[in-house]
Scaffold this motif. Structure first.
Motif, short mmCIF file in Angstrom:
data_model
loop_
_atom_site.label_atom_id
_atom_site.label_comp_id
_atom_site.label_asym_id
_atom_site.label_seq_id
_atom_site.Cartn_x
_atom_site.Cartn_y
_atom_site.Cartn_z
N GLU A 52 6.43 -17.21 -52.57
CA GLU A 52 5.20 -17.75 -52.01
C GLU A 52 4.23 -16.64 -51.64
OE1 GLU A 52 3.96 -20.88 -51.55
OE2 GLU A 52 5.58 -21.43 -52.90
N GLU A 53 4.76 -15.55 -51.08
CA GLU A 53 3.92 -14.43 -50.71
C GLU A 53 3.31 -13.76 -51.93
OE1 GLU A 53 6.24 -13.15 -46.57
OE2 GLU A 53 6.63 -12.09 -48.46
N LYS A 54 4.11 -13.64 -53.00
CA LYS A 54 3.60 -13.02 -54.23
C LYS A 54 2.44 -13.83 -54.82
CE LYS A 54 7.94 -10.83 -55.66
NZ LYS A 54 9.02 -10.81 -56.67
N LYS A 55 2.54 -15.15 -54.74
CA LYS A 55 1.52 -16.01 -55.34
C LYS A 55 0.23 -16.07 -54.51
CE LYS A 55 4.92 -19.05 -57.55
NZ LYS A 55 5.47 -20.42 -57.56
N SER A 56 0.34 -15.80 -53.23
CA SER A 56 -0.84 -15.92 -52.36
C SER A 56 -1.88 -14.86 -52.72
CB SER A 56 -0.43 -15.80 -50.89
OG SER A 56 0.14 -14.54 -50.64
N ARG A 57 -3.12 -15.15 -52.40
CA ARG A 57 -4.24 -14.28 -52.77
C ARG A 57 -5.22 -14.23 -51.61
NH1 ARG A 57 -6.83 -12.91 -57.69
NH2 ARG A 57 -5.16 -14.01 -58.79
N TYR A 58 -5.47 -13.04 -51.11
CA TYR A 58 -6.44 -12.92 -50.02
C TYR A 58 -7.85 -12.85 -50.59
CZ TYR A 58 -6.25 -7.87 -51.06
OH TYR A 58 -6.28 -6.64 -51.67
N ASP A 59 -8.84 -13.15 -49.74
CA ASP A 59 -10.24 -13.11 -50.17
C ASP A 59 -10.82 -11.70 -50.06
OD1 ASP A 59 -10.59 -15.84 -50.91
OD2 ASP A 59 -10.60 -16.36 -48.79
#
Length: 660
Positions: free
Chosen positions: A527-534
């Motif tokens: 889940e952390e790998k897939k997340s994307r910050y702005d």
């Protein structure tokens, strides 16, 4: 004897070199037709453009041609117009423009079919030349193998004039979608003999070409004219305003007279014509009233911005004397560069350009100082200077005036010039400004060194600029614009999140956690790998910041935000520990357009803050973000009771509304 009344003979190589590929635009081609009409003693040339039928018709009331003339002159490629003294002028005494008899081939540059109708002494002739048939008949590169081309004899019933020649161009290679006004300007600039004073009128679409169509001397701020007094007067009479004029001697040798003018424009933008179709930063060379070379300026390697202000028109008829070798190249669009006559002209023009540059610099400097001192704030500042520094300030204003800026832009550079001057005066290094070229004055940052008073003045300008940006962003939010617009603005202007954050190190935008923290990707959950910050960056204080942006119209809650940002925080903390930076502070900021759902509960916002604080997260609304920034900067401006003399100049010349 041949049964064909008309005959043309040449090699295909000659046709390609001197005809089909001679010119590439309609004005250049029509110039050859107009020149032929001049040589034929025409008093009127009419040009009609039929956009619907893609047809061009050129008719003159000159002496016309008999069938014998058509063969011996018009169809004879290389016909020497000036073989004897009598043929060097037209029947009325005009100095003829034509010389080699190849100008008519230019028609094939733009058309595949050419209909020639002509009348002389009551004898009518009409013939049609077709490029496809010419290629088929002449074919091949060897003249000995080519066959004569016989133009098609056409009926003369349609000839409704009693004298002159009409040429109709069809099968155009390029569309005539340009307006008649464009063609009028271009032709007007290719001839100096069009007009009633020369007994030679040219109309396009029924409207005559005039001196005003050239729209050249109206550009002048300063003008240097060449030739006799009558030449100076003729140029002066054609001016729409009164620039500073200087008459110059144009004699460069026995019988070698230069006429015309060289001007400098007020600013470089005026050297693009009113339709934006042609740049006038050039000095064309005219011979016998017709354009011979597009630009003589390209022969000189004058450095600096001065050259970009030049324009003009030089006449040198001595380059085309009847008893001298033809100086024109085979393309008829330039001059043989190594000819002795042209070398003399080039040396003369080079000397004049140097003279003009010296005078132009002096005149612009004087005018720049005068213009700057008409501004009360600058005059007040100027009066506080000593004698030596006043002279240096005047030279600085003169350099700024050489930039040719609009009044608003010029005033801003004046203000920045004062700022730079004060900084360098404090450093006792005004010579640094003396050595700055005019074109570098718009980048004065290279000589600015901060001092307390002047830094405050600069920051005052920065604050005004930021308030203007806040106004623009407020409008975007009010209009519920897409997240992308806000995201890009925040990325470029991170001070919006906190006015105290002046700079950010290594900012990045829209990157996945797996890519951003590749060194420790094995420690990240799926889940952390897939997340994307702005947005992610590091403040100059060392704090690491991650920004989560929500669309202005999205409504969420604390639990959802908490779950999302925990993934960012976990990945960031793993990365910091791995880099030996586990003790460096971090923060996560969530920017939302609408209140969180749970804020509606009793003491909901306080409860939300308490829940997010342990994970170093805070929530700010777009409207609050902009309001806080505005209040902070407004307060700074209100509390700036005294911004000093330099700031007063900046404020006067660069209004807050224009700062951005």
């Amino acid at each position: 004897m041949s049964s064909h009344p008309f005959e043309m003979s040449m090699s295909l190589n000659v046709l390609n070199h001197l005809g089909i590929n001679l010119y590439s635009n309609h004005p250049a081609v029509l110039s050859e037709t107009v020149a032929n009409a001049w040589d034929a003693d025409a008093q009127l040339v009419t040009i009609q453009l039929d956009v619907d039928k893609q047809k061009i018709v050129v008719q003159d009331d000159g002496i016309g041609m008999t069938a014998a003339d058509v063969n011996s002159k018009f169809l004879r490629v290389g016909y020497q117009r000036r073989e004897n003294k009598d043929s060097a002028t037209s029947p009325s005494g005009r100095p003829v423009m034509g010389r080699k008899g190849i100008g008519k081939l230019a028609l094939f540059s733009v058309a595949t079919e050419i209909l020639v109708e002509t009348v002389k002494d009551g004898q009518k002739s009409s013939l049609l030349m077709e490029l496809e048939q010419i290629n088929a008949q002449i074919g091949g590169e060897d003249p000995s193998q080519s066959k004569p081309y016989y133009p098609k004899v056409m009926p003369t019933d349609s000839i409704d004039f009693i004298r002159g020649t009409r040429i109709t161009l069809t099968g155009l290679k390029k569309s005539i979608n340009r307006t008649a006004s464009h063609l009028r300007r271009r032709l007007a600039r290719r001839f100096s003999v069009i007009g009633a004073q020369h007994g030679f009128a040219v109309t396009i679409g029924g409207e005559p070409i005039s001196v005003e169509d050239r729209d050249l001397t109206s550009k002048a701020q300063y003008l240097w004219t060449y030739g006799e007094e009558t030449d100076h007067k003729s140029i002066k009479d054609g001016l729409k305003h009164s620039p500073r004029l200087e008459g110059r001697i144009g004699t460069i040798g026995p019988g070698k007279i230069v006429r015309g003018y060289i001007g400098t424009a007020l600013d470089t933008t005026t050297l693009r014509d009113s339709a934006g179709e042609d740049h006038l930063n050039k000095v064309p060379l005219m011979i016998r009233g017709k354009l011979a070379q597009e630009d003589i300026l390209d022969q000189f390697n004058e450095v600096g911005i001065f050259k970009s202000y030049l324009f003009g028109e030089i006449h040198a008829d001595f380059l085309d004397e009847d008893d001298q070798v033809d100086i024109a190249t085979s393309s008829r669009q330039s001059i043989v560069q190594d000819d002795e006559r042209y070398r003399m002209l080039r040396e003369f023009i080079g000397t004049e350009i140097k003279h003009i540059k010296r005078q132009w610099t002096t005149l612009r400097n004087e005018e720049g100082a005068k213009t700057a001192l008409e501004i009360p704030e600058i005059q007040e500042w100027f009066l506080t200077l000593g004698k030596d520094t006043k002279s240096k300030a005047q030279r600085l204003f003169g350099k700024i005036n050489q930039l040719g800026l609009s009044p608003e832009a010029r005033n801003e550079v004046f203000a920045q010039g004062v700022l730079a001057f004060e900084i360098m005066r404090q450093k006792d290094n005004l010579d640094a400004l003396e050595n700055v070229s005019a074109q570098d004055l718009q980048a004065l940052g290279s000589v600015l060194i901060t001092s307390a008073d002047l830094e405050a003045a600069l920051y005052h300008k920065i604050v005004a600029s930021r308030l203007a940006i806040i106004d623009k962003l407020q409008q975007l939010v009010d209009d519920n614009e897409k997240e992308r617009f806000l995201q890009e603005h925040l990325f470029e202007h991170l001070w919006l999140l906190d006015p105290g954050w002046e700079r950010a190190a290594a900012p990045s935008m829209e990157v996945s956690m797996q890519k951003a923290f590749a060194e420790i990707s094995d420690k990240l959950s799926d889940e952390e790998k897939k997340s994307r910050y702005d947005i992610r960056y590091q403040k100059t204080s060392g704090q690491h910041v991650i920004i989560e942006l929500k669309r202005a119209g999205v409504t969420t809650d604390t639990e959802t935000l908490s779950a999302q940002v925990k993934k960012y925080r976990s990945a960031l903390m793993h990365w910091l520990d791995n880099a030996g930076k586990g003790n460096e502070p971090h923060a996560i900021v969530c920017v939302v357009g609408r209140e969180l759902r749970d804020w509606a509960d009793y003491q909901g916002r306080q409860t939300s803050n308490d829940q997010l604080r342990p994970i170093q997260t805070r929530v700010v609304m777009y409207d609050e973000l902009l309001l806080n920034a505005r209040q902070s900067y407004d307060e700074y401006l209100r509390n700036s009771e005294s911004v000093g003399k330099v700031q007063r100049i900046l404020s006067a010349l660069v209004p807050k509304d224009s700062a951005s």
